[in-house]
Design a protein around this motif. Structure first.
Motif: not given
Length: 67
Positions: A13-18, A25-30, A33-35, A47-48
């Motif tokens: 999660f942190t890496n996706a934000l960085i 950046v939208s929550a769905s994009k993050v 990237e992490i799923r 889950q999203y």
């Protein structure tokens, strides 16, 4: 930055934000990237989904980069 005691989910999660180069950046994009990383490397399945009973009119959470 994450330390050695941080969960794989939190690290991803942190890496996706960085890695996000934009201001927003939208929550769905993050999530997208992490799923796969989290599912592949752990016994967890992130889950999203919409949060029920919030009357959000179909909105989405957005993260904003600040300095």
């Amino acid at each position: 930055m994450a330390n050695e005691n941080t969960s794989l989910f939190a690290k991803a999660f942190t890496n996706a934000l960085i890695r996000n180069s934009g201001t927003f950046v939208s929550a769905s994009k993050v999530f997208s990237e992490i799923r796969d990383k989290v599912t592949k490397d752990t016994n967890q399945t992130p889950q999203y989904a919409n949060m029920r009973e919030l009357d959000d009119d179909g909105g989405e959470f957005v993260f904003k980069k600040v300095n």
